[in-house]
Design an enzyme around this catalytic site. Structure first.
Site, PDB file in Angstrom:
ATOM      1  N   LEU A 132       0.239 -11.522 -11.764  1.00  0.00           N
ATOM      2  CA  LEU A 132       0.224 -11.856 -10.330  1.00  0.00           C
ATOM      3  C   LEU A 132       0.988 -10.837  -9.485  1.00  0.00           C
ATOM      4  CD1 LEU A 132       0.705 -15.758 -10.490  1.00  0.00           C
ATOM      5  CD2 LEU A 132      -1.438 -14.480 -10.325  1.00  0.00           C
ATOM      6  N   ASN A 146      -0.243  -8.341  -8.025  1.00  0.00           N
ATOM      7  CA  ASN A 146      -1.062  -7.967  -6.859  1.00  0.00           C
ATOM      8  C   ASN A 146      -2.155  -8.996  -6.616  1.00  0.00           C
ATOM      9  OD1 ASN A 146      -1.614  -6.151  -4.721  1.00  0.00           O
ATOM     10  ND2 ASN A 146      -3.373  -5.344  -5.847  1.00  0.00           N
ATOM     11  N   SER A 147      -1.861 -10.260  -6.891  1.00  0.00           N
ATOM     12  CA  SER A 147      -2.888 -11.288  -6.702  1.00  0.00           C
ATOM     13  C   SER A 147      -2.219 -12.641  -6.573  1.00  0.00           C
ATOM     14  CB  SER A 147      -3.868 -11.278  -7.877  1.00  0.00           C
ATOM     15  OG  SER A 147      -3.170 -11.425  -9.092  1.00  0.00           O
ATOM     16  N   SER A 165     -12.868   4.610 -13.464  1.00  0.00           N
ATOM     17  CA  SER A 165     -13.088   4.918 -12.056  1.00  0.00           C
ATOM     18  C   SER A 165     -13.778   6.270 -11.911  1.00  0.00           C
ATOM     19  CB  SER A 165     -11.719   4.968 -11.378  1.00  0.00           C
ATOM     20  OG  SER A 165     -11.808   5.605 -10.135  1.00  0.00           O
ATOM     21  N   TYR A 185      -2.355   7.818 -10.537  1.00  0.00           N
ATOM     22  CA  TYR A 185      -3.288   6.707 -10.802  1.00  0.00           C
ATOM     23  C   TYR A 185      -4.506   7.209 -11.572  1.00  0.00           C
ATOM     24  CZ  TYR A 185      -7.220   3.588 -10.024  1.00  0.00           C
ATOM     25  OH  TYR A 185      -8.340   2.809 -10.227  1.00  0.00           O
ATOM     26  N   LYS A 226      -6.163   6.484 -15.594  1.00  0.00           N
ATOM     27  CA  LYS A 226      -7.535   6.090 -15.980  1.00  0.00           C
ATOM     28  C   LYS A 226      -8.090   7.053 -17.014  1.00  0.00           C
ATOM     29  CE  LYS A 226      -7.799   2.478 -13.661  1.00  0.00           C
ATOM     30  NZ  LYS A 226      -7.892   1.197 -14.318  1.00  0.00           N
ATOM     31  N   SER A 244      -8.018   4.976  11.541  1.00  0.00           N
ATOM     32  CA  SER A 244      -7.935   6.443  11.511  1.00  0.00           C
ATOM     33  C   SER A 244      -8.976   6.930  10.521  1.00  0.00           C
ATOM     34  CB  SER A 244      -6.556   6.896  11.038  1.00  0.00           C
ATOM     35  OG  SER A 244      -5.588   6.528  11.981  1.00  0.00           O
ATOM     36  N   VAL A 245      -9.892   7.756  10.990  1.00  0.00           N
ATOM     37  CA  VAL A 245     -10.902   8.342  10.096  1.00  0.00           C
ATOM     38  C   VAL A 245     -10.325   9.660   9.591  1.00  0.00           C
ATOM     39  CG1 VAL A 245     -13.236   9.258   9.921  1.00  0.00           C
ATOM     40  CG2 VAL A 245     -12.796   7.215  11.308  1.00  0.00           C
ATOM     41  N   ASP A 297      -8.374  13.727  -0.903  1.00  0.00           N
ATOM     42  CA  ASP A 297      -9.734  13.210  -0.712  1.00  0.00           C
ATOM     43  C   ASP A 297     -10.771  14.297  -0.987  1.00  0.00           C
ATOM     44  OD1 ASP A 297      -9.137  10.635  -0.080  1.00  0.00           O
ATOM     45  OD2 ASP A 297      -9.602  10.784   2.063  1.00  0.00           O
TER      46      ASP A 297
HETATM   47  P1  NAD Z   1      -6.432  -5.786  -8.187  1.00  0.00           P
HETATM   48  O1  NAD Z   1      -5.089  -5.246  -7.935  1.00  0.00           O
HETATM   49  O2  NAD Z   1      -6.995  -6.755  -7.218  1.00  0.00           O
HETATM   50  O3  NAD Z   1      -6.483  -6.459  -9.653  1.00  0.00           O
HETATM   51  C1  NAD Z   1      -5.691  -5.998 -10.722  1.00  0.00           C
HETATM   52  C2  NAD Z   1      -4.959  -7.209 -11.284  1.00  0.00           C
HETATM   53  O4  NAD Z   1      -4.141  -6.781 -12.382  1.00  0.00           O
HETATM   54  C3  NAD Z   1      -4.027  -7.881 -10.272  1.00  0.00           C
HETATM   55  O5  NAD Z   1      -4.338  -9.259 -10.213  1.00  0.00           O
HETATM   56  C4  NAD Z   1      -2.619  -7.647 -10.820  1.00  0.00           C
HETATM   57  O6  NAD Z   1      -1.763  -8.718 -10.530  1.00  0.00           O
HETATM   58  C5  NAD Z   1      -2.914  -7.484 -12.303  1.00  0.00           C
HETATM   59  N1  NAD Z   1      -1.934  -6.671 -13.057  1.00  0.00           N
HETATM   60  C6  NAD Z   1      -1.467  -5.446 -12.754  1.00  0.00           C
HETATM   61  N2  NAD Z   1      -0.597  -5.026 -13.679  1.00  0.00           N
HETATM   62  C7  NAD Z   1      -0.523  -6.015 -14.613  1.00  0.00           C
HETATM   63  C8  NAD Z   1       0.185  -6.182 -15.825  1.00  0.00           C
HETATM   64  N3  NAD Z   1       1.060  -5.267 -16.263  1.00  0.00           N
HETATM   65  N4  NAD Z   1       0.006  -7.307 -16.534  1.00  0.00           N
HETATM   66  C9  NAD Z   1      -0.830  -8.274 -16.103  1.00  0.00           C
HETATM   67  N5  NAD Z   1      -1.524  -8.180 -14.959  1.00  0.00           N
HETATM   68  C10 NAD Z   1      -1.376  -7.063 -14.226  1.00  0.00           C
HETATM   69  O7  NAD Z   1      -7.426  -4.549  -8.388  1.00  0.00           O
HETATM   70  P2  NAD Z   1      -9.014  -4.501  -8.504  1.00  0.00           P
HETATM   71  O8  NAD Z   1      -9.548  -3.785  -7.309  1.00  0.00           O
HETATM   72  O9  NAD Z   1      -9.543  -5.832  -8.861  1.00  0.00           O
HETATM   73  O10 NAD Z   1      -9.161  -3.495  -9.725  1.00  0.00           O
HETATM   74  C11 NAD Z   1      -9.364  -3.946 -11.055  1.00  0.00           C
HETATM   75  C12 NAD Z   1      -9.410  -2.752 -11.972  1.00  0.00           C
HETATM   76  O11 NAD Z   1     -10.457  -1.863 -11.553  1.00  0.00           O
HETATM   77  C13 NAD Z   1      -8.127  -1.912 -11.957  1.00  0.00           C
HETATM   78  O12 NAD Z   1      -7.867  -1.455 -13.264  1.00  0.00           O
HETATM   79  C14 NAD Z   1      -8.482  -0.748 -11.043  1.00  0.00           C
HETATM   80  O13 NAD Z   1      -7.735   0.398 -11.343  1.00  0.00           O
HETATM   81  C15 NAD Z   1      -9.963  -0.554 -11.377  1.00  0.00           C
HETATM   82  N6  NAD Z   1     -10.703   0.111 -10.287  1.00  0.00           N
HETATM   83  C16 NAD Z   1     -10.652  -0.396  -9.024  1.00  0.00           C
HETATM   84  C17 NAD Z   1     -11.330   0.255  -7.978  1.00  0.00           C
HETATM   85  C18 NAD Z   1     -11.248  -0.267  -6.572  1.00  0.00           C
HETATM   86  O14 NAD Z   1     -11.521   0.501  -5.652  1.00  0.00           O
HETATM   87  N7  NAD Z   1     -10.925  -1.538  -6.343  1.00  0.00           N
HETATM   88  C19 NAD Z   1     -12.069   1.425  -8.244  1.00  0.00           C
HETATM   89  C20 NAD Z   1     -12.113   1.911  -9.555  1.00  0.00           C
HETATM   90  C21 NAD Z   1     -11.423   1.232 -10.585  1.00  0.00           C
HETATM   91  N1  UFG Z   2     -10.973   6.454   4.854  1.00  0.00           N
HETATM   92  C1  UFG Z   2     -10.679   6.640   6.188  1.00  0.00           C
HETATM   93  N2  UFG Z   2      -9.688   5.874   6.738  1.00  0.00           N
HETATM   94  C2  UFG Z   2      -8.996   4.930   6.033  1.00  0.00           C
HETATM   95  C3  UFG Z   2      -9.311   4.749   4.662  1.00  0.00           C
HETATM   96  C4  UFG Z   2     -10.299   5.537   4.096  1.00  0.00           C
HETATM   97  O1  UFG Z   2     -11.285   7.476   6.854  1.00  0.00           O
HETATM   98  O2  UFG Z   2      -8.097   4.284   6.603  1.00  0.00           O
HETATM   99  C5  UFG Z   2     -12.056   7.240   4.246  1.00  0.00           C
HETATM  100  C6  UFG Z   2     -11.606   8.152   3.111  1.00  0.00           C
HETATM  101  O3  UFG Z   2     -11.161   9.395   3.624  1.00  0.00           O
HETATM  102  C7  UFG Z   2     -12.876   8.250   2.274  1.00  0.00           C
HETATM  103  C8  UFG Z   2     -13.528   6.868   2.456  1.00  0.00           C
HETATM  104  O4  UFG Z   2     -12.979   6.351   3.657  1.00  0.00           O
HETATM  105  O5  UFG Z   2     -13.738   9.216   2.807  1.00  0.00           O
HETATM  106  C9  UFG Z   2     -13.234   5.904   1.313  1.00  0.00           C
HETATM  107  O6  UFG Z   2     -11.826   5.841   1.101  1.00  0.00           O
HETATM  108  P1  UFG Z   2     -11.147   4.715   0.182  1.00  0.00           P
HETATM  109  O7  UFG Z   2      -9.675   4.906   0.261  1.00  0.00           O
HETATM  110  O8  UFG Z   2     -11.678   3.374   0.517  1.00  0.00           O
HETATM  111  O9  UFG Z   2     -11.710   5.064  -1.283  1.00  0.00           O
HETATM  112  P2  UFG Z   2     -11.609   6.402  -2.124  1.00  0.00           P
HETATM  113  O10 UFG Z   2     -12.999   6.926  -2.279  1.00  0.00           O
HETATM  114  O11 UFG Z   2     -10.589   7.317  -1.601  1.00  0.00           O
HETATM  115  O12 UFG Z   2     -11.060   5.838  -3.511  1.00  0.00           O
HETATM  116  C10 UFG Z   2     -11.604   4.670  -4.141  1.00  0.00           C
HETATM  117  C11 UFG Z   2     -10.489   3.916  -4.872  1.00  0.00           C
HETATM  118  C12 UFG Z   2      -9.976   4.737  -6.022  1.00  0.00           C
HETATM  119  C13 UFG Z   2     -11.095   5.189  -6.901  1.00  0.00           C
HETATM  120  C14 UFG Z   2     -12.168   5.894  -6.101  1.00  0.00           C
HETATM  121  C15 UFG Z   2     -13.352   6.261  -6.936  1.00  0.00           C
HETATM  122  O13 UFG Z   2      -9.428   3.637  -3.986  1.00  0.00           O
HETATM  123  O14 UFG Z   2      -9.127   3.937  -6.796  1.00  0.00           O
HETATM  124  O15 UFG Z   2     -12.606   5.046  -5.025  1.00  0.00           O
HETATM  125  O16 UFG Z   2     -13.800   5.150  -7.604  1.00  0.00           O
HETATM  126  F1  UFG Z   2     -10.613   6.046  -7.820  1.00  0.00           F
END
Ligand code: NAD
Ligand code: UFG
Length: 340
Positions: free
Chosen positions: A35, A37-38, A126, A151, A155, A218-219, A297
């Site tokens: 929990l 981040n949830s 990812s 990060y 992965k 902010s873009v 980025d």
């Molecule tokens: P999230 O933070 O909503 O979910 C991750 C969960 O893992 C959370 O509930 C957190 O409490 C739990 N957690 C973290 N560390 C822990 C630990 N040590 N023990 C037990 N629980 C733990 O994130 P999400 O967006 O649902 O992402 C899920 C997975 O997908 C992550 O591994 C993330 O890196 C990967 N991922 C996410 C994105 C994205 O953009 N959301 C993109 C690519 C990969």
């Molecule tokens: N962006 C903005 N303003 C913001 C946030 C994002 O302009 O406030 C732009 C970024 O520059 C990018 C696009 O929106 O062009 C998407 O950005 P995100 O931060 O939503 O996502 P990213 O592509 O940077 O990264 C996401 C996840 C990473 C993952 C990656 C590839 O955050 O964990 O996708 O899967 F690794």
């Protein structure tokens, strides 16, 4: 008896949507999450949506004793491993926290699995592992590159560990799922992404601007070599992503070894296209200003999704407007996330 599945990180954004898909498909689901981040409220919402509640353990993947107790209590067929820290910017500030939580935690989990004779694993990887490819769309056989953040390094390192593990013992059957940009929420509006503090990602930020919590978006950069100068990404509905996990589970139950699949739509949208689609879906204005690029980025990133289509029988079904409408419904119904 139905198959038992362990979902680490199952109260988080992607894990909670996948838990629903698993419960609806008849699996017995055990969620483990610390929990950090949830919210436990996501479990109540899951129950409201599908009439079933997963078993829940508040535990840390780094806690081997807790893992051993859970593995002793069930006969898991597979583990879906979502647990991890995921904020790119924070990982630059706190690299040791990320390496410790994500890498040490994963190793501890894999050790507990091996001891319990559970060898089927789906890992949340990812698109970040591809770095900045020179060619689009991105195929799974593209080289992985030096990640631009701690990060991303976690992965890629976990992918390498899992490949080595599968080489060492042929019982392992592993899916590395490389997600592109997950967005959207369950169509009920009951579960969704609930970031702590200021959102890092585009969709949660836009949603909070549209609801009036934040002033303007902010873009980051208007001078990329893309059609309108803003960054292009492959946004994928979180429910399509959840369905992809069910297909991956089936595939790993049929063949051993490590396989990699992109989970994306194959379509790239620019930041400005996303803003306009969100305005259309929500009926709210999203004021924005163009500022400098965000460090780390890349200009564009979208998937070639054909491998998942041919090998998993999976393709993303939900389009841009549905992704935006579902993100908005969640935001509008839950302005304070799970505290609403
Ligand atoms: P999230 O933070 O909503 O979910 C991750 C969960 O893992 C959370 O509930 C957190 O409490 C739990 N957690 C973290 N560390 C822990 C630990 N040590 N023990 C037990 N629980 C733990 O994130 P999400 O967006 O649902 O992402 C899920 C997975 O997908 C992550 O591994 C993330 O890196 C990967 N991922 C996410 C994105 C994205 O953009 N959301 C993109 C690519 C990969
Ligand atoms: N962006 C903005 N303003 C913001 C946030 C994002 O302009 O406030 C732009 C970024 O520059 C990018 C696009 O929106 O062009 C998407 O950005 P995100 O931060 O939503 O996502 P990213 O592509 O940077 O990264 C996401 C996840 C990473 C993952 C990656 C590839 O955050 O964990 O996708 O899967 F690794």
């Amino acid at each position: 008896m139905s198959e038992q599945i362990l979902v680490t990180g199952g109260t988080g954004y992607i894990g909670s949507h996948t838990t629903i898909a698993l419960l609806e498909a008849g699996f017995e689901v055990v969620v483990l999450d610390n929990l950090c981040n949830s919210s436990v409220e996501s479990l109540n919402r899951i129950e409201r949506i599908c009439g079933k509640r997963p078993k829940f353990y508040q535990a840390d993947i780094r806690d081997r004793k807790a893992l051993d107790q859970i593995f002793a209590e069930y006969q898991f067929n597979s583990v879906l491993h979502f647990a991890g820290l995921k904020a790119v910017g924070e990982s630059v500030q706190k690299p040791l926290d990320y390496y410790e939580n994500n890498i040490s935690g994963s190793i501890t989990l894999f050790q507990a699995m091996a001891q319990a004779n559970v060898f089927n694993l789906v890992f949340s990887s990812s698109a970040t592992v591809y770095g900045a490819p020179t060619e689009m769309p991105i195929r799974e056989d593209f080289p992985t590159a030096a990640p631009t953040s701690p990060y991303g390094s976690t992965k890629l390192t976990i992918e390498v560990i899992l490949k080595d593990l599968a080489k060492s013992d042929q019982q392992w059957s592993i899916a590395l799922l490389r997600y592109f940009n997950p967005v959207g929420a369950h169509q009920s509006g009951l579960i969704g992404e609930a970031p702590n503090g200021l959102p890092n990602n585009l969709l949660p930020y836009i949603s909070q601007v549209a609801i009036g919590k934040l002033h303007e978006l902010s873009v980051f950069g208007g001078d990329y070599s893309t059609p309108d100068g803003t960054g292009v990404r492959d946004y994928i509905h979180v429910q399509d992503l959840a369905d992809g996990h069910l297909c991956a589970l089936k595939a790993i139950s049929e063949d051993a070894g490590v396989r990699v699949w992109n989970l994306g739509t194959g379509i790239g949208y620019s930041v400005l296209e996303i803003i306009h689609a969100f305005e259309q879906a929500s009926g709210r204005p999203v004021p924005y200003k163009l500022i400098d690029r965000r460090s780390g980025d890349i200009a564009e990133c979208w998937a070639d999704p054909r491998k998942a289509a041919s090998e998993l029988g999976w393709t993303a079904k939900r389009g841009l407007i549905e992704m935006m409408a579902d993100s908005w419904r969640w935001q509008e119904n839950n302005p304070l996330g799970y505290a609403s």
